[in-house]
Structures are given as C-alpha cells and as structure tokens.
Design a protein around this motif. Structure first.
Motif, PDB file in Angstrom:
ATOM      1  N   THR A 135       0.825  -1.215   0.000  1.00 28.69           N
ATOM      2  CA  THR A 135       0.000   0.000   0.000  1.00 28.69           C
ATOM      3  C   THR A 135       0.855   1.258   0.000  1.00 28.69           C
ATOM      4  O   THR A 135       0.463   2.264  -0.604  1.00 28.69           O
ATOM      5  CB  THR A 135      -0.943   0.005   1.216  1.00 28.69           C
ATOM      6  OG1 THR A 135      -0.178  -0.163   2.420  1.00 28.69           O
ATOM      7  CG2 THR A 135      -1.968  -1.106   1.107  1.00 28.69           C
ATOM      8  N   SER A 136       2.003   1.211   0.662  1.00 33.63           N
ATOM      9  CA  SER A 136       2.872   2.399   0.665  1.00 33.63           C
ATOM     10  C   SER A 136       3.432   2.669  -0.728  1.00 33.63           C
ATOM     11  O   SER A 136       3.570   3.831  -1.147  1.00 33.63           O
ATOM     12  CB  SER A 136       4.012   2.215   1.666  1.00 33.63           C
ATOM     13  OG  SER A 136       4.788   1.074   1.349  1.00 33.63           O
ATOM     14  N   ILE A 137       3.734   1.598  -1.478  1.00 31.27           N
ATOM     15  CA  ILE A 137       4.225   1.767  -2.857  1.00 31.27           C
ATOM     16  C   ILE A 137       3.137   2.371  -3.722  1.00 31.27           C
ATOM     17  O   ILE A 137       3.382   3.309  -4.503  1.00 31.27           O
ATOM     18  CB  ILE A 137       4.685   0.412  -3.437  1.00 31.27           C
ATOM     19  CG1 ILE A 137       5.845  -0.156  -2.619  1.00 31.27           C
ATOM     20  CG2 ILE A 137       5.097   0.565  -4.902  1.00 31.27           C
ATOM     21  CD1 ILE A 137       6.258  -1.560  -3.038  1.00 31.27           C
ATOM     22  N   LEU A 138       1.912   1.873  -3.588  1.00 30.96           N
ATOM     23  CA  LEU A 138       0.816   2.379  -4.405  1.00 30.96           C
ATOM     24  C   LEU A 138       0.449   3.811  -4.030  1.00 30.96           C
ATOM     25  O   LEU A 138       0.081   4.624  -4.899  1.00 30.96           O
ATOM     26  CB  LEU A 138      -0.407   1.466  -4.263  1.00 30.96           C
ATOM     27  CG  LEU A 138      -0.218   0.018  -4.733  1.00 30.96           C
ATOM     28  CD1 LEU A 138      -1.502  -0.778  -4.572  1.00 30.96           C
ATOM     29  CD2 LEU A 138       0.264  -0.027  -6.176  1.00 30.96           C
ATOM     30  N   ARG A 139       0.587   4.126  -2.746  1.00 29.23           N
ATOM     31  CA  ARG A 139       0.324   5.494  -2.318  1.00 29.23           C
ATOM     32  C   ARG A 139       1.314   6.457  -2.983  1.00 29.23           C
ATOM     33  O   ARG A 139       0.956   7.551  -3.431  1.00 29.23           O
ATOM     34  CB  ARG A 139       0.425   5.588  -0.797  1.00 29.23           C
ATOM     35  CG  ARG A 139      -0.144   6.881  -0.217  1.00 29.23           C
ATOM     36  CD  ARG A 139       0.008   6.925   1.293  1.00 29.23           C
ATOM     37  NE  ARG A 139      -0.528   5.730   1.952  1.00 29.23           N
ATOM     38  CZ  ARG A 139       0.203   4.850   2.613  1.00 29.23           C
ATOM     39  NH1 ARG A 139       1.510   5.029   2.735  1.00 29.23           N
ATOM     40  NH2 ARG A 139      -0.361   3.804   3.187  1.00 29.23           N
ATOM     41  N   ASP A 140       2.563   6.019  -3.070  1.00 29.14           N
ATOM     42  CA  ASP A 140       3.583   6.837  -3.732  1.00 29.14           C
ATOM     43  C   ASP A 140       3.310   6.925  -5.233  1.00 29.14           C
ATOM     44  O   ASP A 140       3.463   7.986  -5.856  1.00 29.14           O
ATOM     45  CB  ASP A 140       4.968   6.228  -3.474  1.00 29.14           C
ATOM     46  CG  ASP A 140       6.094   7.059  -4.065  1.00 29.14           C
ATOM     47  OD1 ASP A 140       6.441   6.838  -5.233  1.00 29.14           O
ATOM     48  OD2 ASP A 140       6.615   7.943  -3.347  1.00 29.14           O
ATOM     49  N   ALA A 141       2.872   5.788  -5.817  1.00 32.98           N
ATOM     50  CA  ALA A 141       2.617   5.766  -7.262  1.00 32.98           C
ATOM     51  C   ALA A 141       1.442   6.656  -7.645  1.00 32.98           C
ATOM     52  O   ALA A 141       1.358   7.122  -8.785  1.00 32.98           O
ATOM     53  CB  ALA A 141       2.351   4.336  -7.707  1.00 32.98           C
ATOM     54  N   ARG A 142       0.547   6.913  -6.699  1.00 33.00           N
ATOM     55  CA  ARG A 142      -0.581   7.793  -6.976  1.00 33.00           C
ATOM     56  C   ARG A 142      -0.131   9.199  -7.325  1.00 33.00           C
ATOM     57  O   ARG A 142      -0.854   9.962  -7.976  1.00 33.00           O
ATOM     58  CB  ARG A 142      -1.501   7.830  -5.760  1.00 33.00           C
ATOM     59  CG  ARG A 142      -2.929   7.383  -6.060  1.00 33.00           C
ATOM     60  CD  ARG A 142      -3.832   7.583  -4.870  1.00 33.00           C
ATOM     61  NE  ARG A 142      -3.650   6.549  -3.848  1.00 33.00           N
ATOM     62  CZ  ARG A 142      -3.700   6.764  -2.550  1.00 33.00           C
ATOM     63  NH1 ARG A 142      -3.873   7.997  -2.092  1.00 33.00           N
ATOM     64  NH2 ARG A 142      -3.546   5.775  -1.693  1.00 33.00           N
ATOM     65  N   ARG A 143       1.063   9.547  -6.900  1.00 36.68           N
ATOM     66  CA  ARG A 143       1.630  10.866  -7.217  1.00 36.68           C
ATOM     67  C   ARG A 143       2.602  10.785  -8.385  1.00 36.68           C
ATOM     68  O   ARG A 143       3.354  11.726  -8.636  1.00 36.68           O
ATOM     69  CB  ARG A 143       2.342  11.426  -5.993  1.00 36.68           C
ATOM     70  CG  ARG A 143       1.440  11.562  -4.773  1.00 36.68           C
ATOM     71  CD  ARG A 143       2.195  12.151  -3.601  1.00 36.68           C
ATOM     72  NE  ARG A 143       1.353  12.275  -2.409  1.00 36.68           N
ATOM     73  CZ  ARG A 143       1.759  12.763  -1.255  1.00 36.68           C
ATOM     74  NH1 ARG A 143       3.015  13.184  -1.128  1.00 36.68           N
ATOM     75  NH2 ARG A 143       0.939  12.845  -0.226  1.00 36.68           N
TER      76      ARG A 143
END
Length: 449
Positions: free
Chosen positions: A300-308
């Motif tokens: 989830t932390s990777i995807l949260r970063d990828a959202r930006r």
C-alpha cells in the motif's frame, strides 16, 4: 456399484454405465451445464462447505466488494535446528503471518493444478488447516452423494480420470495420483482405479468403429493438455501406441489475456521519483488469488507513492481492484471473453463494479498473437507424440478433440493443417471423458461379480 468420475481443473462430473447406456446426473443446477459441477469450493467462517455455482455465489455475495484488513497474527512456534561444529543448536521461534481478518470465507479453485507443485500440501482456511486430499474429497464426496441420491445406491467402486502427467518429475506425478486416491477414500469409495483421460475420451469412438484404425486424442482442459495415439475399433481392445502431456491449460490462456489489461492497472507507470513501478507487482495480477495480496501493508505504501506518479488514474483502478477484492470477478470476465472468441471474431471485456470501470475489446487475431508461444509448444508436443508412436501424421485416421480449450480455433487449425481437416472429430467437450470412464467402470463392475 461402479462409476466413472472426472475430477477436472474447471469442472467435474460422475457417470454410470448400465445396459449399454451412459447415465449422467444433475449436479449443479446453477451451472450452464447442470450435469457438470464447477470445481469450486467455498468455506465460510463456520467451516461449512459449498461447491460448484453455489460456491461462486457465496463468494460473490460475501466477499466481493468488501474492504480488506490485514493483521499480523501469531500462528504458534516452530522448532529451528542450526548446524554447528559442536553439534546442532535447537531453539524455538515464533511464527507470524498476515491474515485478512475481514474475510467471511475462502474460495478455492483449480485444486487439480496445485497437484503439479510438490511443495503444496494444503492450506489454512480461516484457522483450520486442510490437506490437499481433504479439499479434493469435498468435491468427490458431493459428486458421490448426488449420484447416490439419483440412483438410490451408494457407489463403492470408481474409475478416476487422470492426465498423462501431472508433472515432468516422476515422484511428483506419483504423489499427485496418491493424493487423489486418498481423497477418493475419504469420499467413501473403496475400490479405486485410474485411467488416463485421453484414453477414456476414446472409449465411445472405439465402440462405434467397425474397422481397426489409429487415432489421436487431443484432450485440452483447464489445467493440462494430453495427447494419446492409439489403435481402436475392430472388436479388439484399444491399444495405446504413445501418450504425451503438456503442462498447459485454459487457465494459462486466461493469464495471457490479462497481459494487455495490465495497462489499465499501472503497467508502465512511474513512481513520484520517476522510478518505474516494481515489475513484480504486475506479475501478481496474473492470478486472482495473488491480486488481493497487493492490498497488504508492504504494497500500500508503494501504491500510495505511485498515486503521485505518472498515471494516478491507473493506480487508483489498481487500488480499487485489490482493496475491494474484485480479482475473481475480473478473471471470470476474462474467461467469458475467451470462450466467446471461440465462436465470434471479437469480445468485449466489461467490468463495472464497486467503482471499478473497465471496457476493452479483444479480437481473435490479438488473442492468437498473445498465445503464439503456446501454439508453438503444442505443435512441438504433437510432433513428439507422433515420434513416440512410430506413425506419421498422414497415418492417423481420426483426431478426437475434447475439453473446453479444444474448441479454440487456432488449435483446430493447427490440427487440421497437420492431420487434415476432414479427419477432425469434435466430441462433447465436457462429457466424453466421464462417459469413457463410466464404460471402463462398468467393465470392472461386471468382472468383480
């Protein structure tokens, strides 16, 4: 009473041969073909078991769309042994695992394919461990019970189908058959026999053929592809000249259709620092069982970063897919499109559920390009099967196609180009094998009296 039983990757069935006729039974009223039981198991929190279409209905009702919550749970202790110069050092270590605590149940599919893996011994379902033979027994027990309900007699003898090979490793192959035999005993069968599935598929054709002739059986199911060259007909028993198997099934073709769909879920996207999204995340999209793992905290932390990053819309779709447990629904849509492409030139993949909207057109030529390497694999396997038989392609008098994936046009063309289109025979894709197994079971039943 002796029956034939076809335990398949996607579908399973049971049949009885009496007075020269094959009798099938209603097994799954919610299925397109009620005489086939879809090889699904759903286990809920109360450890109640559901099979077939009802298993899918339970899963979609209780699991699809719900949020996923991962917690680290203590599973117990494990003994550790470390070698050393002064002798082994033994100590106990705590064992932890991440558990989806919001799960209402678990859907289990393609158990037969899991037999390929020698490391797979079973699985934990909401706190209860099931060995693989116990899972298989749930399906076999259901088939046996429905047969008994329809006939008024519980079958004690069974002829089970099996692929030519579960694995290239002989030990793994033998283990797989042993697991199915153990499952059959758990289900209540006492006298258990096995027959290769492609040989069973040829039994009906054999009975109807007056003159002796060599044939090829092309058995392409959900988990394996088997070839058998054999002599049939003429009032003599069938004689097998060669058998060969490829670890390829319809499930593998579904994964190929998923490849172009990855672009909707972040393939090619970059993170906020312009580094590419880790490739193994896309690999986890190739199975609905592994998709949900992307909702774990470490991702989830990777995807949260990828959202930006470069493609926030695709990442949002990916988060919805995994956080709302929509992977199974997506792969059901993929399978539906694959089946449609056997009869039509195009198929739409439509997914509109729980905030996820996806619509993509796939054409038959595009699908055939996606599976080119599998077609080449099948062609090479056909050549090897002929080599082992000692026959040329022009000596094969009939090619029997069976199994759902045998209806895919590119494989029909391959067989026609190699053996002659006039020699292709289409058998019932889902009922031919169980019918042959039932005939064999009937013979065994007569000889046992």
């Amino acid at each position: 009473m002796y029956v034939g039983l076809d335990f398949g990757t996607s579908n399973s069935s049971i049949a009885l041969y009496q007075e020269g006729k094959i009798r099938l039974f209603e097994l799954d009223p919610g299925s397109i073909n009620p005489r086939m039981l879809r090889s699904f198991i759903f286990v809920n929190r109360a450890q109640e078991h559901f099979t077939g279409s009802e298993a899918v209905r339970q899963y979609q009702t209780l699991e699809t769309g719900r949020p996923v919550f991962w917690e680290m749970r203590h599973l117990g202790e494990v003994q550790m042994v470390v070698g050393g110069g002064g002798g082994p050092i033994i100590y106990w270590d705590d064992l932890f695992a991440q558990v989806d605590t919001a799960a209402n149940g678990r859907l289990i599919q393609s158990i037969k394919t899991a037999l390929r893996n020698p490391a797979y011994k079973g699985t934990d379902v909401l706190g209860k461990y099931y060995q693989v033979e116990e899972l298989i027994a749930i399906i076999l027990r259901d088939l046996r019970a429905k047969c008994a309900q329809a006939t008024g007699e519980e079958p004690t003898g069974v002829v089970l189908g099996r692929p030519v090979k579960f694995s290239d490793e002989p030990e793994t192959d033998a283990r797989a058959q042993a697991k199915i035999e153990a499952a059959a005993r758990l289900a209540g069968f006492e006298d258990i026999h096995f027959e290769y599935e492609p040989i069973a598929a040829a039994y009906v054709f054999h009975q109807q053929t007056a003159e002796r002739q060599p044939i090829l059986v092309f058995d392409f199911g959900g988990g394996t592809l088997d070839f058998t060259v054999m002599e049939v007909g003429g009032g003599e028993p069938p004689r097998v000249l060669s058998t060969f198997g490829v670890l390829l099934g319809g499930d593998d073709l579904d994964r190929e259709i998923m490849q172009p769909l990855k672009r909707f879920f972040g393939e090619g996207a970059t993170l906020r620092n312009r580094m590419p999204l880790p490739a193994h995340l896309m690999g986890m999209l190739e199975s609905w069982q592994t998709m949900v793992l992307l909702s774990r905290p470490e991702y989830t932390s990777i995807l949260r970063d990828a959202r930006r990053g470069s493609d926030p819309d695709s990442i949002q779709r990916l988060e919805t897919l995994v956080n709302k447990n929509l992977g199974f629904s997506l792969f059901q849509e993929i399978e539906r499109a694959k089946i449609k492409l056997s009869h039509e030139a195009t198929a739409w993949i439509n997914m509109e559920k729980e905030g996820l909207a996806l619509r993509d057109l796939i054409t038959r030529p595009q699908f055939e390009r996606l599976i080119t390497h599998h077609v080449e694999q099948v062609n090479a396997a056909l050549d090897e099967t002929l080599r082992l038989s000692g026959l040329r392609a022009d000596q094969i008098q009939a090619v029997l196609r069976t199994g759902g994936s045998s209806e895919i046009p590119v494989f029909i063309r391959l067989l026609g180009d190699k053996f002659g289109h006039d020699r292709l025979r289409e058998l019932s894709p889902f009922e031919t094998i169980v019918g042959g197994l039932a005939i064999r079971a009937g013979e065994l039943g007569l000889s046992s009296h």
